[in-house]
Motif scaffolding. Sequence first.
Motif, PDB file in Angstrom:
ATOM      1  N   THR A  64      -2.513   9.052   1.339  1.00 49.80           N
ATOM      2  CA  THR A  64      -2.995   7.863   2.202  1.00 49.80           C
ATOM      3  C   THR A  64      -3.278   8.709   3.693  1.00 49.80           C
ATOM      4  O   THR A  64      -2.570   9.151   4.166  1.00 49.80           O
ATOM      5  CB  THR A  64      -2.157   6.463   2.603  1.00 49.80           C
ATOM      6  OG1 THR A  64      -1.843   6.060   1.137  1.00 49.80           O
ATOM      7  CG2 THR A  64      -3.057   5.718   3.288  1.00 49.80           C
TER       8      THR A  64
ATOM      9  N   LEU B 295       0.560  -1.112  -0.214  1.00 52.11           N
ATOM     10  CA  LEU B 295       0.131  -0.155  -0.090  1.00 52.11           C
ATOM     11  C   LEU B 295       0.667   1.230   0.088  1.00 52.11           C
ATOM     12  O   LEU B 295       0.304   2.379  -0.176  1.00 52.11           O
ATOM     13  CB  LEU B 295      -0.875  -0.235   1.084  1.00 52.11           C
ATOM     14  CG  LEU B 295      -1.987  -1.276   1.274  1.00 52.11           C
ATOM     15  CD1 LEU B 295      -2.853  -1.163   2.797  1.00 52.11           C
ATOM     16  CD2 LEU B 295      -2.966  -1.134   0.255  1.00 52.11           C
TER      17      LEU B 295
ATOM     18  N   VAL C 102       2.740   2.490   2.603  1.00 55.35           N
ATOM     19  CA  VAL C 102       2.433   2.965   3.971  1.00 55.35           C
ATOM     20  C   VAL C 102       3.584   2.308   4.854  1.00 55.35           C
ATOM     21  O   VAL C 102       3.989   1.247   4.809  1.00 55.35           O
ATOM     22  CB  VAL C 102       1.114   2.793   4.707  1.00 55.35           C
ATOM     23  CG1 VAL C 102       0.962   3.142   5.755  1.00 55.35           C
ATOM     24  CG2 VAL C 102       0.040   3.350   3.554  1.00 55.35           C
TER      25      VAL C 102
ATOM     26  N   GLN D  13      -7.394   5.696   0.750  1.00 60.41           N
ATOM     27  CA  GLN D  13      -6.272   6.103  -0.335  1.00 60.41           C
ATOM     28  C   GLN D  13      -7.322   6.351  -1.528  1.00 60.41           C
ATOM     29  O   GLN D  13      -8.707   6.417  -1.675  1.00 60.41           O
ATOM     30  CB  GLN D  13      -5.587   4.945  -0.669  1.00 60.41           C
ATOM     31  CG  GLN D  13      -4.722   4.254   0.321  1.00 60.41           C
ATOM     32  CD  GLN D  13      -3.769   3.226   0.050  1.00 60.41           C
ATOM     33  OE1 GLN D  13      -4.320   2.248  -0.867  1.00 60.41           O
ATOM     34  NE2 GLN D  13      -2.315   3.358   0.211  1.00 60.41           N
TER      35      GLN D  13
ATOM     36  N   LEU E 247      -7.674   2.865   6.558  1.00 54.12           N
ATOM     37  CA  LEU E 247      -6.724   3.497   5.616  1.00 54.12           C
ATOM     38  C   LEU E 247      -7.653   4.062   4.239  1.00 54.12           C
ATOM     39  O   LEU E 247      -8.459   3.277   3.694  1.00 54.12           O
ATOM     40  CB  LEU E 247      -5.521   2.761   5.092  1.00 54.12           C
ATOM     41  CG  LEU E 247      -4.584   2.242   5.831  1.00 54.12           C
ATOM     42  CD1 LEU E 247      -4.728   1.467   7.029  1.00 54.12           C
ATOM     43  CD2 LEU E 247      -3.364   1.846   5.013  1.00 54.12           C
TER      44      LEU E 247
END
Length: 315
Positions: A71, A46, A48, A100, A98
């Motif tokens: 994000t 992702l 992150v 996005q 999360l």
Amino acid sequence: MQERKHDGLDAGAEIPLSPDPTGKERRWLSISQPEPAELGRLGQQLGVDPGFLGDTLDRHERPSLHREGETTILLLRVPRISSAPPDPSWETVPLGILLQKWQLVTIETRHFGFLEQLRVRLGKRARRIRLREAMAELLQAIAQEYLRSLHQVKKEMDTVEHDLRASQNNDDFYRMVSLQNALTHFAASLRGNIGVLQRLLQMPVFRDDQEDLEDVADALVDLQQAREMAELYAATLTDLLDAYVGVLQNNIANRVKKLTAWTVVLAVSLMSTSLYGMNVPLPWQHWPYITPTLVGGGFLIAAAIYVYFRRHDWI
């Protein structure tokens, strides 16, 4: 809603969302009870920092909001029943969210039945919902779960109070203390969640969409209502505990007072007879009526003391 694996992770469920204007698909992906190593891989996929994702595994982590690139990372605390009836107890556990550009990801360290119901409900809708709309629905579901849990706690409070009036058993006091602890945790978690949502409302991700902004604001109102309820119930439990402790101490004092009064009444009649039971010369010991005189006199004196104590409500 589709059950699937997400690159080696147990995704739990994936819900397709409304595509963006270019036609690119969006989705809500749920990650259920991941291991630390799996979170590391998910963070890489992702884009992150895995450290933020690892916070979702810390059961004592406080609510927070981070922004990393495009994000938005939220950590909220949600209510969960930790033990079943007849002695239920509640706790709050972290939930990672999360947001996005193309997807919404939830990281659930426990199984949350209300989120499963929400995913089923959204999956059955005739139209696909938008990404930020799904986020708003999720926040509203969390707020409603707090309200539902608080109603359950209130019912348990009423049951414990009824049992305390009937028995004043120690187990009932412990149940009341357990409920008070749960409400304290609820209030602390709700304060953190409210702070996170207030910050979220100021971010461009929702500020530019009036409809979704209103939905998140409604969730914020529900959370504030839940916090007020939790604080009110906690204060009520504190007052109830203080009241029942005072009643218990007063009952003990009354019983000790009555036992002491009866001891005085009985001691007077026993004192005269025990006095003439000693093996020493005593006045009138050879008088043939000394025993009935002592017994009768002791009973008369005891009766007089009893009447006196009775008038003063000591017996």
